[in-house]
Design a protein around this motif. Structure first.
Motif, short mmCIF file in Angstrom:
data_model
loop_
_atom_site.label_atom_id
_atom_site.label_comp_id
_atom_site.label_asym_id
_atom_site.label_seq_id
_atom_site.Cartn_x
_atom_site.Cartn_y
_atom_site.Cartn_z
N GLN A 283 -116.94 14.66 125.29
CA GLN A 283 -116.79 13.50 125.91
C GLN A 283 -115.21 13.29 126.47
O GLN A 283 -114.34 13.96 126.13
CB GLN A 283 -116.68 12.46 124.69
N ARG B 212 -114.45 10.27 119.83
CA ARG B 212 -115.74 9.57 119.08
C ARG B 212 -115.16 9.44 117.49
O ARG B 212 -114.51 10.24 116.98
CB ARG B 212 -116.81 10.57 119.00
N SER B 213 -115.84 8.33 117.09
CA SER B 213 -115.50 7.85 115.70
C SER B 213 -116.39 8.74 114.81
O SER B 213 -117.53 8.63 114.90
CB SER B 213 -115.30 6.50 115.36
N VAL C 288 -118.56 6.16 112.80
CA VAL C 288 -119.48 5.42 113.66
C VAL C 288 -120.50 6.30 113.58
O VAL C 288 -121.59 5.93 113.31
CB VAL C 288 -118.92 5.18 115.08
N CYS D 12 -128.81 -0.34 115.60
CA CYS D 12 -127.53 -0.61 116.08
C CYS D 12 -127.10 -1.67 115.21
O CYS D 12 -125.85 -1.77 114.78
CB CYS D 12 -127.47 -0.72 117.42
N VAL E 167 -123.16 -1.39 115.52
CA VAL E 167 -122.64 -0.89 116.64
C VAL E 167 -123.35 -1.34 117.97
O VAL E 167 -124.47 -1.96 117.58
CB VAL E 167 -122.64 0.78 116.82
N SER E 168 -122.90 -1.14 119.22
CA SER E 168 -123.78 -1.69 120.28
C SER E 168 -124.65 -0.44 120.59
O SER E 168 -124.60 0.60 120.40
CB SER E 168 -122.68 -2.13 121.60
N THR F 208 -122.99 2.43 122.43
CA THR F 208 -122.22 3.23 121.45
C THR F 208 -123.48 4.25 120.98
O THR F 208 -122.89 5.61 121.03
CB THR F 208 -121.48 2.50 120.40
N ARG G 190 -124.37 6.66 123.85
CA ARG G 190 -123.15 7.61 124.25
C ARG G 190 -123.26 8.85 123.39
O ARG G 190 -122.79 9.82 123.70
CB ARG G 190 -121.85 6.86 124.14
N ARG G 191 -124.02 8.56 122.26
CA ARG G 191 -124.15 9.74 121.19
C ARG G 191 -125.45 10.53 121.26
O ARG G 191 -125.53 11.66 121.04
CB ARG G 191 -123.71 9.35 119.76
#
Length: 198
Positions: free
Chosen positions: A16, A21-22, A25, A51, A56-57, A60, A63-64
Motif C-alpha cells: 500500500q 493499514r490499520s 480494521v 462492512c 468500515v466502508s 476499506t 482495499r484489503r
C-alpha cells in the motif's frame, strides 16, 4: 527467530502507498467475515453486512480483499497465530503445547465450517486456498525454526519421519478432537508425540 514471537501471517496484497493499514480494521473485517459466514453460510455472506458489522466502508474492505473468500482465508490464518508460543526446550513438550494450541484454534465453532467453505471453493478460487496453505506453511516453518533454535529438533534413527509429517499428524489429531468434541488428553498425546519423533 525469537521464541516469544507471535506468528503473523501477512496479507498477500500489493504493498500500500500512503498511510499504513490499520491492524485493528484488519482484525474487525476478519472477525465479522468469520461471524457472518458461520451464521449464514458462504452463499449468504454479503460485503455490505461484513462492512456494517465491522464499521468500515466498502472501499476499506476492497482495499484489503477482492472478495469475502480472501478475508476468510486471512481470518483463518489469524486464528492459528500463537499468542502464547510453546516455550519448552524439550521437543515432546514443545510439540504437545503446539498441538494443544491447534486444538484450541480448531475448537472455535467458526473455524471448522470456514475451512470447509474454503475447501469447497478450491476449484473456483484456487488462489484463495493457496493463501490458506501459505499460512500453514509459515506456521510449520516457525515450529521447525523454533525447534532448531533451541537445538532440540529430533534426530530419528530407525524410521525417519519428516517434521512436517509429524505436524500434519498433530494437526489431524487436533482437527479430529475439535470435530468430535473430544479433548486431546495430554498424557496420551505426549506418548503419541514421543513415538512419532523418537
Amino acid at each position: 527467530m525469537p521464541r516469544n514471537a507471535t506468528i503473523r501471517i501477512a496479507p498477500r496484497d500489493k504493498p500500500q502507498m500512503g498511510r499504513p493499514r490499520s491492524v485493528d480494521v484488519d482484525h474487525r473485517i476478519q472477525k465479522e467475515t468469520l461471524d457472518v459466514i458461520s451464521e449464514k453460510g458462504f452463499s449468504g455472506v454479503t460485503i455490505n453486512e461484513i462492512c456494517e458489522r465491522a464499521g468500515v466502508s466498502r472501499a476499506t474492505f476492497y482495499r484489503r480483499y477482492p472478495s469475502p473468500a480472501e478475508a476468510l482465508a486471512d481470518a483463518i490464518n489469524a486464528a492459528f497465530e500463537f499468542h502464547s508460543p510453546p516455550h519448552s526446550d524439550d521437543p515432546v513438550e514443545y510439540l504437545l503445547e503446539f498441538a494443544r494450541s491447534l486444538e484450541r484454534s480448531y475448537s472455535d465453532p467458526r473455524i471448522a465450517p470456514a475451512i470447509g467453505f474454503l475447501i469447497g471453493e478450491y476449484n473456483a478460487k484456487p488462489d484463495v486456498y493457496d493463501r490458506l496453505q501459505q499460512g500453514l506453511r509459515e506456521r510449520r516453518a516457525y515450529v521447525r525454526g523454533a525447534l532448531e533454535a533451541v537445538g532440540s529438533l529430533p534426530v530419528q534413527k530407525d524410521l525417519p519421519l519428516d517434521l512436517d509429517e509429524v505436524l500434519v499428524t498433530l494437526s489431524s489429531l487436533a482437527w479430529n478432537a475439535a470435530v468430535t468434541k473430544r479433548t486431546l488428553e495430554p498424557a496420551a498425546l505426549r506418548t503419541i508425540i514421543a513415538r512419532l519423533i523418537r
